[in-house]
Structure formats: structure tokens, C-alpha cells
Design a protein around this motif. Structure first.
Motif, mmCIF file in Angstrom:
data_model
loop_
_atom_site.group_PDB
_atom_site.id
_atom_site.type_symbol
_atom_site.label_atom_id
_atom_site.label_comp_id
_atom_site.label_asym_id
_atom_site.label_seq_id
_atom_site.Cartn_x
_atom_site.Cartn_y
_atom_site.Cartn_z
ATOM 1 N N GLY A 29 -56.182 27.803 -51.958
ATOM 2 C CA GLY A 29 -56.598 29.046 -52.012
ATOM 3 C C GLY A 29 -56.589 29.938 -53.157
ATOM 4 O O GLY A 29 -56.724 31.216 -53.190
ATOM 5 N N ARG A 30 -56.177 29.280 -54.282
ATOM 6 C CA ARG A 30 -56.170 29.859 -55.375
ATOM 7 C C ARG A 30 -57.128 29.357 -56.364
ATOM 8 O O ARG A 30 -57.381 28.204 -56.831
ATOM 9 N N PRO A 31 -57.812 30.120 -57.236
ATOM 10 C CA PRO A 31 -58.851 30.038 -58.256
ATOM 11 C C PRO A 31 -58.356 29.068 -59.347
ATOM 12 O O PRO A 31 -57.100 29.587 -59.970
ATOM 13 N N THR B 164 -63.458 20.437 -55.159
ATOM 14 C CA THR B 164 -63.739 21.178 -54.071
ATOM 15 C C THR B 164 -63.855 20.297 -52.470
ATOM 16 O O THR B 164 -63.257 20.834 -51.476
ATOM 17 N N ARG C 67 -60.255 20.239 -51.606
ATOM 18 C CA ARG C 67 -59.642 21.516 -51.059
ATOM 19 C C ARG C 67 -60.222 21.546 -49.466
ATOM 20 O O ARG C 67 -59.421 21.965 -48.733
ATOM 21 N N ALA D 163 -61.999 31.110 -46.502
ATOM 22 C CA ALA D 163 -63.060 30.913 -47.683
ATOM 23 C C ALA D 163 -64.224 30.251 -47.338
ATOM 24 O O ALA D 163 -63.951 29.080 -46.789
ATOM 25 N N GLN E 167 -67.002 29.695 -51.992
ATOM 26 C CA GLN E 167 -65.936 30.335 -52.559
ATOM 27 C C GLN E 167 -65.045 29.187 -53.173
ATOM 28 O O GLN E 167 -64.463 29.243 -54.264
ATOM 29 N N LEU E 168 -64.724 28.358 -52.221
ATOM 30 C CA LEU E 168 -63.889 27.115 -52.775
ATOM 31 C C LEU E 168 -64.549 26.578 -54.087
ATOM 32 O O LEU E 168 -63.698 26.099 -54.787
ATOM 33 N N TYR F 183 -63.640 28.247 -57.000
ATOM 34 C CA TYR F 183 -62.209 27.896 -57.222
ATOM 35 C C TYR F 183 -61.946 27.137 -58.166
ATOM 36 O O TYR F 183 -61.005 27.054 -58.830
ATOM 37 N N SER F 184 -62.876 26.014 -58.237
ATOM 38 C CA SER F 184 -62.456 24.618 -58.741
ATOM 39 C C SER F 184 -63.175 24.792 -60.130
ATOM 40 O O SER F 184 -63.996 23.934 -60.511
ATOM 41 N N THR G 298 -59.357 27.652 -65.632
ATOM 42 C CA THR G 298 -58.746 29.057 -65.849
ATOM 43 C C THR G 298 -57.710 28.833 -67.099
ATOM 44 O O THR G 298 -57.374 27.801 -67.390
ATOM 45 N N LEU H 10 -52.809 28.586 -65.018
ATOM 46 C CA LEU H 10 -52.458 28.805 -63.528
ATOM 47 C C LEU H 10 -51.192 29.594 -63.275
ATOM 48 O O LEU H 10 -50.058 29.445 -63.664
#
Length: 155
Positions: free
Chosen positions: A54-56, A106, A109, A122, A126-127, A130-131, A134, A137
Motif C-alpha cells: 500500500g505504499r507508493p 503491480t 501487489r 486501492a 492506484q496500485l 504505486y509501482s 521514488t 522509500l
């Protein structure tokens, strides 16, 4: 003798370096050393898995290994589900080869959400969002004040 632990406990027993549990109790043993007891490890691991999916941001290889292990899958079984070679999953887990394929991530997840019965509200879109890579983290912060109901904390 028990006391509330003021600083979060770094839970490296999960195989992850960035998991911190807040609000867990510690015990002082007869030698005066702090001893941490973690009840409901299965519930804790589900909360960690929920935090990961659930984390981008692209998950790390260690996070992928954690999820795969929690799902009870071999590298070959996971590879079959995401239409990749088992060697690819192995390389991703070891942090080799430029990271996890975002489309495969994805699917991972979604698979983890289904296999572990995680309540992540989500959408697939949305998922997918997230993938993506960044800059850095954030650590996985878990509320451990109620061992019967571990929960990821908002980043």
C-alpha cells in the motif's frame, strides 16, 4: 517488570532493515536487559505486507522476498503467476538487474492482497501508480500498541 518502549523497535527479524514497531512492550529480565516479546507474529507480518503493497514506490528485493515468503510461494511459482522466468525473481530479490519490472510488481501487489487477505482499498490503477521509482522509500512504521490488531502507520 514491564514498561512502554519509548523508541520504536527495529524489527530486523523480518529480513527487512526498515521495519519499526511503535508502542510495543518490553520486559526487563533478571540481568536488567531489555527483552522484546512480539506476540501475534502472523498479524504483524500481515501488517508489514499491507504496508509494503500500500505504499507508493518500487519495492525492494528484500520486500519482494518477504511478500513471496509470506504468500508461501517459491520463486518459480511466483514467476509463473507473473509470466516471468524464475531467474528474474531471484535477481530482483538479490537487488540485481535494475530492479523489479513495474508491471510485474503491480501483479505481485495484487497477488499478495489476494493470497494474504489484505484489506487494501486501492484500485488496480492506484496500485499501478504505486509501482514507480521514488527518490527514497520511507521506513515501514507499524502501530504495535495492540498486538491483536497491528496496523501500518501513515507515512
Amino acid at each position: 517488570m514491564s514498561a512502554e518502549k519509548a523508541t520504536p523497535y527495529r524489527y530486523t527479524e523480518s529480513g527487512l532493515e526498515t521495519v519499526f514497531i511503535h508502542g510495543i512492550k518490553l520486559t526487563i529480565d533478571e540481568d536488567g536487559d531489555e527483552v522484546v516479546t512480539i506476540p501475534n507474529v502472523n498479524g504483524l507480518h500481515k501488517a508489514i505486507a499491507l504496508a509494503i503493497i500500500g505504499r507508493p514506490g518500487l519495492m525492494t528485493g528484500k520486500e519482494l522476498r518477504f511478500l513471496r515468503t509470506e504468500m508461501g510461494m517459491t520463486q518459480a511459482e511466483l514467476a509463473t503467476c507473473i509470466h516471468k522466468e524464475p531467474q528474474s525473481v531471484g535477481r530482483w530479490e538479490r537487488g540485481e538487474g535494475g530492479g523489479i519490472d513495474p508491471n510485474a510488481e503491480t501483479l505481485i501487489r495484487l497477488l499478495a492482497r489476494e493470497k494474504l487477505g489484505l484489506e487494501l482499498h486501492a484500485s488496480v490503477a492506484q496500485l499501478t501508480g504505486y509501482s514507480v521509482a521514488t527518490a527514497k522509500l520511507p521506513p515501514i512504521e507499524i502501530d504495535g500498541s495492540n498486538p491483536d490488531d497491528y496496523r501500518p502507520m501513515a507515512a
